[in-house]
Design a protein around this motif. Structure first.
Motif, short mmCIF file in Angstrom:
data_model
loop_
_atom_site.label_atom_id
_atom_site.label_comp_id
_atom_site.label_asym_id
_atom_site.label_seq_id
_atom_site.Cartn_x
_atom_site.Cartn_y
_atom_site.Cartn_z
N PRO A 274 0.83 -1.21 0.00
CA PRO A 274 0.00 0.00 0.00
C PRO A 274 0.86 1.26 0.00
CG PRO A 274 -0.79 -1.58 1.63
CD PRO A 274 0.52 -2.11 1.12
N LEU A 275 0.48 2.23 -0.84
CA LEU A 275 1.13 3.54 -0.97
C LEU A 275 2.55 3.43 -1.54
CD1 LEU A 275 -0.01 5.44 2.26
CD2 LEU A 275 -1.05 5.42 -0.01
N ILE A 276 3.35 2.51 -1.02
CA ILE A 276 4.73 2.37 -1.51
C ILE A 276 4.75 1.68 -2.88
CG2 ILE A 276 6.98 1.32 -1.07
CD1 ILE A 276 6.42 1.59 1.89
N GLY A 277 3.81 0.76 -3.08
CA GLY A 277 3.74 0.06 -4.36
C GLY A 277 4.97 -0.78 -4.62
N ASN A 278 5.54 -0.66 -5.80
CA ASN A 278 6.74 -1.41 -6.20
C ASN A 278 7.99 -0.54 -6.18
OD1 ASN A 278 4.36 -2.54 -8.40
ND2 ASN A 278 5.35 -4.02 -7.04
N LEU A 279 7.98 0.51 -5.38
CA LEU A 279 9.10 1.45 -5.36
C LEU A 279 10.39 0.80 -4.87
CD1 LEU A 279 7.57 4.82 -4.11
CD2 LEU A 279 8.46 4.28 -6.38
N VAL A 280 10.30 -0.17 -3.96
CA VAL A 280 11.53 -0.79 -3.42
C VAL A 280 12.34 -1.46 -4.52
CG1 VAL A 280 12.45 -2.51 -1.84
CG2 VAL A 280 10.58 -1.02 -1.09
N PRO A 281 11.76 -2.38 -5.31
CA PRO A 281 12.56 -2.96 -6.40
C PRO A 281 12.90 -1.96 -7.50
CG PRO A 281 10.29 -3.74 -6.51
CD PRO A 281 10.43 -3.02 -5.21
N ILE A 282 12.02 -0.97 -7.72
CA ILE A 282 12.31 0.04 -8.74
C ILE A 282 13.52 0.87 -8.32
CG2 ILE A 282 11.46 2.19 -9.76
CD1 ILE A 282 8.68 0.93 -9.84
N MET A 283 13.59 1.24 -7.04
CA MET A 283 14.73 2.01 -6.54
C MET A 283 16.02 1.19 -6.65
SD MET A 283 13.71 5.06 -5.40
CE MET A 283 14.86 5.53 -4.13
N ARG A 284 15.89 -0.11 -6.46
CA ARG A 284 17.08 -0.97 -6.48
C ARG A 284 17.56 -1.27 -7.90
NH1 ARG A 284 14.95 -4.88 -4.16
NH2 ARG A 284 14.68 -6.34 -5.90
N MET A 285 16.61 -1.48 -8.82
CA MET A 285 16.95 -1.93 -10.16
C MET A 285 16.86 -0.84 -11.22
SD MET A 285 14.71 -5.44 -9.94
CE MET A 285 14.97 -5.77 -11.66
N GLY A 286 16.06 0.18 -10.97
CA GLY A 286 15.77 1.16 -12.01
C GLY A 286 14.47 0.78 -12.70
N LEU A 287 13.69 1.80 -13.12
CA LEU A 287 12.36 1.55 -13.67
C LEU A 287 12.42 0.72 -14.95
CD1 LEU A 287 9.34 2.01 -13.52
CD2 LEU A 287 9.65 4.18 -14.72
N HIS A 288 13.34 1.03 -15.86
CA HIS A 288 13.38 0.33 -17.14
C HIS A 288 13.75 -1.14 -16.97
CE1 HIS A 288 13.71 4.56 -18.38
NE2 HIS A 288 13.15 4.16 -19.50
N GLU A 289 14.73 -1.42 -16.14
CA GLU A 289 15.14 -2.81 -15.91
C GLU A 289 14.02 -3.58 -15.23
OE1 GLU A 289 17.30 -6.22 -16.08
OE2 GLU A 289 17.77 -4.29 -17.03
N TYR A 290 13.33 -2.94 -14.28
CA TYR A 290 12.22 -3.61 -13.59
C TYR A 290 11.08 -3.93 -14.56
CZ TYR A 290 8.82 -4.61 -9.92
OH TYR A 290 7.87 -5.21 -9.12
#
Length: 303
Positions: free
Chosen positions: A35-51
């Motif tokens: 909730p609210l955070i969504g998928n930001l944790v893996p996006i922050m780690r990998m980058g949006l394009h790679e994710y």
């Protein structure tokens, strides 16, 4: 007790749109999202394009993910994307932070405009992307590509490393200047000793700052908070009142881009007063025609 009740109601108010959204689009595959955070944790780690690439491999050509509080429906099917662009007149897109009064123009672009404003902009831009118009820009684009190739050839001969991503960004600005405004931004010149080249370097730096400082993964903390907190006005006020270093750079970069753009537009209008008046009249007529066509289409197209 009253304070606890207020906190509970605030949490419910924040989560209810998210829960409704999760239920409404439950049939679309996608990764688990908090909730609210969504998928930001893996996006922050990998980058949006790679994710997104990994999600494409796992879930197929259509999937959903959550950029903080906002859900993104992603398609990797070009034909489906083309159909969506034709049918989806209004798009709910994560808004930029309003850092000053000038930033209101960011909500009037072709990608985020709505209803009659979108129809007006689309009618104004459509002729530019027709094959006949694009053929007229081919020589200018080829010239920019040749200049970039020459620079890369010289760099390769010297054995020096080169950031190809940055070089392509410089060439993109050079193409925009020559095709859209008929001027040379000098962004492909690497010797900044001349005044024109120095202006080109300033423009390149401003564009790079906007992409970096405005990035969720590498930008200001306020950019990240804007994706999580469902109160954009509050986040914008905090960013204006207590700006961090990246927000300060972002504001200055936006001002630089806007100043260059408005200066070029005003110079073109001064040099082509008749064409400017005709364009304004054609846009107004296009708005009326586009609105009428849009109303007719909405009555004929099944929802």
């Amino acid at each position: 007790m009253l304070a606890l009740l207020v906190i509970v109601l605030a949490v419910v108010a924040c989560l209810s749109p998210w829960l409704k959204n999760r239920w409404q689009y439950r049939h679309i595959p996608g990764p688990f999202a908090l909730p609210l955070i969504g998928n930001l944790v893996p996006i922050m780690r990998m980058g949006l394009h790679e994710y997104m690439m990994q999600c494409r491999l796992r879930y197929g050509t259509v999937f959903k993910l959550y950029l903080g509080k906002s859900m993104l429906l992603v398609t990797a099917d070009p034909d489906l994307a083309r159909k969506l662009n034709y049918r989806m007149i209004n798009r709910v897109i994560q808004g930029q932070l309003q850092l000053n009064d000038d930033d209101k123009i960011n909500s009037q672009g072709l990608v985020v405009a709505r209803d009659d404003s979108w129809r007006m902009l689309r009618l104004a831009w459509q002729p530019t992307f027709q094959s006949g118009s694009l053929e007229g820009y081919a020589d200018l684009m080829d010239s920019s590509a040749q200049q970039l190739a020459q620079h890369l050839r010289q760099t390769a001969d010297s054995g020096e490393p080169v950031d190809i991503w940055r070089e392509l960004g410089r060439m993109t600005l050079h193409v925009v200047g020559s095709t859209a405004y008929g001027v040379d931004f000098h962004t492909l010149e690497h010797d900044s000793s001349s005044g024109a080249a120095a202006e080109g370097v300033e423009l390149v730096n401003a564009c790079q700052t906007i992409f970096a400082a405005g990035s969720i993964t590498r930008g200001s903390i306020y950019i990240l908070l804007n994706t999580i907190i469902p109160l954009p006005q509050l986040v914008g006020w905090a960013a204006r009142t207590m700006p961090d270093k990246r927000i300060t750079k972002l504001i200055q970069a936006r001002r630089t881009i806007r100043a260059v753009s408005m200066d070029l537009i005003n110079k073109w209008r001064a040099a082509h007063p008749a064409a400017d008046a005709a364009a304004a009249n054609g846009t107004a007529n296009g708005l009326a025609t586009g609105t009428a066509h849009g109303v007719a289409a909405s009555t004929e197209t099944p929802m």
